[in-house]
Design an enzyme around this catalytic site. Structure first.
Site, PDB file in Angstrom:
ATOM      1  CB  VAL A  14      -0.963  -0.003   1.219  1.00 30.32           C
ATOM      2  CG1 VAL A  14      -1.783   1.274   1.261  1.00 30.32           C
ATOM      3  CG2 VAL A  14      -1.873  -1.229   1.172  1.00 30.32           C
ATOM      4  CB  ALA A  33      -5.245  19.103  -1.776  1.00 38.76           C
ATOM      5  CE  LYS A 105      -7.469  -3.289   7.481  1.00 40.46           C
ATOM      6  NZ  LYS A 105      -6.906  -3.449   6.333  1.00 40.46           N
ATOM      7  CB  ILE A 136     -15.395   0.777  -1.047  1.00 42.28           C
ATOM      8  CG1 ILE A 136     -15.248  -0.406  -1.995  1.00 42.28           C
ATOM      9  CG2 ILE A 136     -16.838   1.266  -1.017  1.00 42.28           C
ATOM     10  CD1 ILE A 136     -16.042  -1.638  -1.565  1.00 42.28           C
ATOM     11  CE  LYS A 205     -10.838  -4.969   6.210  1.00 37.81           C
ATOM     12  NZ  LYS A 205     -10.653  -5.963   5.152  1.00 37.81           N
ATOM     13  N   GLY A 304      -5.342  -4.252  -2.130  1.00 41.56           N
ATOM     14  CA  GLY A 304      -4.476  -4.031  -3.283  1.00 41.56           C
ATOM     15  C   GLY A 304      -3.772  -2.691  -3.180  1.00 41.56           C
TER      16      GLY A 304
HETATM   17  N1  HSE Z   1      -6.896  -9.180   4.069  1.00 37.98           N
HETATM   18  C1  HSE Z   1      -7.941  -8.274   3.698  1.00 37.98           C
HETATM   19  C2  HSE Z   1      -8.879  -8.937   2.706  1.00 37.98           C
HETATM   20  C3  HSE Z   1      -7.456  -7.002   3.079  1.00 37.98           C
HETATM   21  O1  HSE Z   1      -8.674 -10.084   2.337  1.00 37.98           O
HETATM   22  O2  HSE Z   1      -9.813  -8.284   2.303  1.00 37.98           O
HETATM   23  C4  HSE Z   1      -6.956  -6.032   4.064  1.00 37.98           C
HETATM   24  O3  HSE Z   1      -7.916  -5.746   5.018  1.00 37.98           O
END
Ligand code: HSE
Length: 438
Positions: A14, A33, A105, A136, A205, A304
């Site tokens: 990331v 910005a 998270k 998202i 999450k 990703g």
């Molecule tokens: N490991 C998570 C997933 C992605 O498979 O969606 C990062 O939160």
């Protein structure tokens, strides 16, 4: 105006995506910005690899604390992950007066109360769009776009690894263990996939979304968490025959009847005709139902490099726009003003209300079905549909599948214990929860 200066802690997947997108789209981002945004320092234990990514465009250090101590740095991005060193560094950055952007998270679901309080006391922002459903913008939607609503429920496919595995199990009729190995080979599952397959990542999450949706503190320890490891291909098949798909959902629901909140992650039967039931592979989707807006759906890549970077940079832009604003006039971390969070209880799983899918392996003899349905009737559980497979020749046992109407989990657990004790029930009963999401 001088660009805002950002220090990046951890330049893995990331982090490198963030660096690359910020560089590639710098002009577009500056126009939005109102000021340039530059990553000027990067901390990573693998200094060589970090240098290969950033070249001479940022200073690379091994020690994250060099970034935190640098008075030129306005925003720290934490992409280390985990609750250990990441917690210490985030708190140190806040105490040093830095704004923080994080995709972590786990950290926020477990230590969010401490971190948001520290940030408020210091007058800095902690932004975490990338922590839920990757690219998202669901945090933005819950915190701002849907602010007029009493949110009724949030239900999401918020773990791509498990959604990929469930899609493969359904498509190929394979069992969990086989598909997990394949997912690991293809890079869709980590070498240690525990947090994903046991539902922990989704629960982190869902915990964050519950706080944003209902104005309660983050309380990961109250979430009910079940993963997909025990799911059998047979149940995916039977669910399909009854018009349902099985998805690992993170659900947060208000229960005004008992004055509580349901917070749970578990495999869930969802009507196949719902859009969310058709979210396949590693994609994520979140449904939110508000009293004014009705049902809304957000879909996209939940992980990703660049999809997650998209969320990290959105936070950088927000902070760049808002950092000179009076802290009282910024958007609150958890959508509700910090002193307006309520202690609405998170309900125990026994108090949760859902419909159920049951699969019973039974002796194929007279009276079996009626003994099962009598127990359900006596427990005040209403049957919605029954499917009985013809027993194979010479087998003398069969599967009975029952869909129930909504009932309280505690009542279902008691009924399951009674049914399990019947001599004609030959194997552990499979029970899965079902949601209509209408
Ligand atoms: N490991 C998570 C997933 C992605 O498979 O969606 C990062 O939160």
């Amino acid at each position: 105006m001088k660009p805002i200066q950002v220090g990046l802690l951890g330049i893995g997947t990331v982090g490198s995506g963030t660096f690359n997108v910020l560089t590639r789209n710098q002009e577009e981002i500056r126009r939005r910005a109102g000021r340039g945004i530059e990553i000027t320092m990067v901390a990573d234990l693998n200094v060589e690899r970090a240098r290969e990514i950033v070249g001479d465009r940022a200073r690379v250090v091994a020690d994250a604390r060099e970034i935190i101590a640098n008075p030129e740095i306005d925003i720290v991005i934490e992409l280390i992950g985990g609750y250990g060193i990441a917690r210490a560094l985030v708190l140190e950055a806040i105490n040093a007066g830095k704004h923080v952007v994080t995709a972590n998270k786990a950290l926020l679901a477990v230590h969010g109360t401490e971190i948001f309080a520290a940030a408020s006391a210091k007058g800095v922002m902690v932004a975490f769009e990338a922590a839920v459903a990757g690219g998202i913008p669901i945090i933005k939607a819950l915190r701002e776009g849907l602010t007029a609503n009493q949110v009724q429920w949030v239900a999401g496919i918020i773990n791509g690894t498990t959604n990929f595995i469930l899609s493969e199990m359904r498509d190929k009729g394979l069992d969990f263990d086989v598909v997990l190995k394949e997912a690991q080979r293809l890079g869709y599952a980590e070498a240690d996939p525990t947090f994903d397959i046991e539902g922990v990542d989704a629960a982190h999450k869902a915990t964050l979304m519950s706080a944003l949706a209902f104005g309660i503190p983050v309380q990961f320890d109250k979430a009910h968490v079940e993963g997909i490891t025990k799911l059998a291909a047979a149940d995916i098949r039977y669910a399909e025959q009854l018009g349902y798909r099985i998805k690992l959902l993170g659900i947060a629901k208000r229960r005004d009847d008992v004055g509580g909140i349901e917070l749970r992650v578990h495999p869930t039967l969802v009507p196949a005709k719902r859009l969310i039931a058709n979210v396949e592979g590693a994609m994520n989707a979140v449904m939110v139902q508000g009293d004014a807006v009705g049902t809304t759906l957000y879909y996209g890549k939940g992980a990703g490099s660049e999809p997650t970077a998209s969320a990290v940079i959105a936070d950088l832009v927000d902070i760049t726009r808002l950092h000179t604003a009076d802290p009282d006039h910024r958007v609150p971390h958890l959508a509700f003003q910090a002193d307006e969070l309520r202690d609405t209880p998170v309900l125990s799983i026994d108090q949760v209300r859902t419909a159920f899918y049951l699969r019973l392996r039974v002796a194929d003899q007279k009276g079996v079905l009626s003994s099962i349905t009598s127990i359900l009737a006596a427990s005040d559980i209403s049957i919605d549909a029954v499917l009985q497979r013809e027993s194979n020749e010479g087998e003398h046992q069969t599967d009975v599948i029952i869909l129930t109407h909504e009932t309280q989990e505690g009542a279902m657990r008691a009924a399951l214990a009674q049914m399990q004790a019947l001599p004609t029930v030959l194997a552990p009963i499979v029970s899965l929860r079902k949601e209509e999401l209408a």
